[in-house]
Enzyme design. Structure first.
Site, PDB file in Angstrom:
ATOM      1  N   TYR A  23      89.443 -37.853  22.687  1.00 44.91           N
ATOM      2  CA  TYR A  23      89.687 -38.710  23.855  1.00 44.91           C
ATOM      3  C   TYR A  23      91.163 -39.008  24.128  1.00 44.91           C
ATOM      4  O   TYR A  23      91.474 -39.716  25.083  1.00 44.91           O
ATOM      5  CB  TYR A  23      88.928 -40.039  23.686  1.00 44.91           C
ATOM      6  CG  TYR A  23      87.424 -39.844  23.603  1.00 44.91           C
ATOM      7  CD1 TYR A  23      86.707 -39.360  24.697  1.00 44.91           C
ATOM      8  CD2 TYR A  23      86.720 -40.119  22.433  1.00 44.91           C
ATOM      9  CE1 TYR A  23      85.346 -39.162  24.625  1.00 44.91           C
ATOM     10  CE2 TYR A  23      85.343 -39.936  22.348  1.00 44.91           C
ATOM     11  CZ  TYR A  23      84.667 -39.457  23.448  1.00 44.91           C
ATOM     12  OH  TYR A  23      83.310 -39.255  23.383  1.00 44.91           O
ATOM     13  N   HIS A  31      74.040 -39.519  30.044  1.00 46.31           N
ATOM     14  CA  HIS A  31      73.033 -38.560  29.582  1.00 46.31           C
ATOM     15  C   HIS A  31      71.652 -39.186  29.417  1.00 46.31           C
ATOM     16  O   HIS A  31      70.722 -38.501  28.995  1.00 46.31           O
ATOM     17  CB  HIS A  31      73.497 -37.954  28.256  1.00 46.31           C
ATOM     18  CG  HIS A  31      74.961 -37.624  28.225  1.00 46.31           C
ATOM     19  ND1 HIS A  31      75.523 -36.686  29.060  1.00 46.31           N
ATOM     20  CD2 HIS A  31      76.002 -38.149  27.509  1.00 46.31           C
ATOM     21  CE1 HIS A  31      76.833 -36.626  28.837  1.00 46.31           C
ATOM     22  NE2 HIS A  31      77.141 -37.513  27.900  1.00 46.31           N
ATOM     23  N   HIS A  83      84.677 -37.852  33.233  1.00 46.77           N
ATOM     24  CA  HIS A  83      84.566 -37.719  31.776  1.00 46.77           C
ATOM     25  C   HIS A  83      85.892 -37.236  31.228  1.00 46.77           C
ATOM     26  O   HIS A  83      86.434 -36.235  31.707  1.00 46.77           O
ATOM     27  CB  HIS A  83      83.450 -36.750  31.396  1.00 46.77           C
ATOM     28  CG  HIS A  83      82.124 -37.240  31.871  1.00 46.77           C
ATOM     29  ND1 HIS A  83      81.503 -38.315  31.295  1.00 46.77           N
ATOM     30  CD2 HIS A  83      81.364 -36.869  32.926  1.00 46.77           C
ATOM     31  CE1 HIS A  83      80.383 -38.559  31.958  1.00 46.77           C
ATOM     32  NE2 HIS A  83      80.275 -37.702  32.957  1.00 46.77           N
ATOM     33  N   ARG A 143      75.006 -33.575  25.627  1.00 42.39           N
ATOM     34  CA  ARG A 143      76.000 -34.088  26.592  1.00 42.39           C
ATOM     35  C   ARG A 143      76.100 -33.202  27.834  1.00 42.39           C
ATOM     36  O   ARG A 143      76.889 -33.478  28.743  1.00 42.39           O
ATOM     37  CB  ARG A 143      77.382 -34.183  25.940  1.00 42.39           C
ATOM     38  CG  ARG A 143      77.457 -35.165  24.797  1.00 42.39           C
ATOM     39  CD  ARG A 143      78.883 -35.332  24.294  1.00 42.39           C
ATOM     40  NE  ARG A 143      78.885 -35.851  22.947  1.00 42.39           N
ATOM     41  CZ  ARG A 143      78.815 -37.155  22.634  1.00 42.39           C
ATOM     42  NH1 ARG A 143      78.781 -38.064  23.585  1.00 42.39           N
ATOM     43  NH2 ARG A 143      78.810 -37.545  21.376  1.00 42.39           N
TER      44      ARG A 143
END
Ligand code: CA2
Length: 146
Positions: A23, A80, A100, A111
């Protein structure tokens, strides 16, 4: 001035504290600052909320009706799983961008499916935190055309 609602879902409060390989190292505060500055360039203000609770996010979507011109949302893991979040977004009929940070299609198969993408006006996947800026630019373009 027109406004956008920025929603971040479960666990995104942890941004910048763990899993930098997935991330990045920007924090949620950095995300909010980026969205605010990008929106300001387009003449939009931003109201921002992060919640770990599905119902809180759904309430915020409902409250955006009549108050915001569009929604930028990273639904986190609810992407999801949540028919209810999808129903809220289609129910208020506001244009929205799904973001995302990671490339969900390059991760676990669970995912790969999103309950939101087929009804989103803009989808940005796997561009890291800068993807939020692209989402704002494309969403404000779409709002301007409407
Ligand atoms: O890539 C994304 O932005 C996701 O929406 C992030 C969600 C994940 O469930 C989606 O599949 C893809 C998870 C957010 C959790 O964020 C964390 C950040 C730092 C450390 C731990 C979790």
């Amino acid at each position: 001035m027109p406004s956008l609602l920025l929603l971040n879902g479960p666990n995104l409060n942890l941004l910048g504290t763990r899993e930098p390989g997935v991330y990045g190292s920007d924090t949620l505060a950095d995300v909010v600052a980026l969205v605010e500055s990008t929106a300001a360039e387009r003449g939009f203000t931003v109201t921002s909320l992060q919640s770990n609770h599905e119902g809180v996010l759904i309430d915020a979507v409902h409250e955006a009706r009549g108050a915001a011109s569009g929604i930028v949302i990273n639904p986190g893991g609810l992407t999801h799983t949540s028919v209810a979040l999808r129903d809220a977004l289609t129910g208020v009929a506001l244009p929205f961008a799904e973001v995302h940070i990671s490339d969900v299609h390059a991760r676990e198969s669970f995912r790969h499916h999103s309950y939101l993408s087929d009804v989103a006006d803009v989808v940005v996947i796997g561009e890291g935190v800068p993807g939020y800026a692209r989402a704002v630019r494309e969403l404000t373009e779409a709002i301007g055309r409407a």
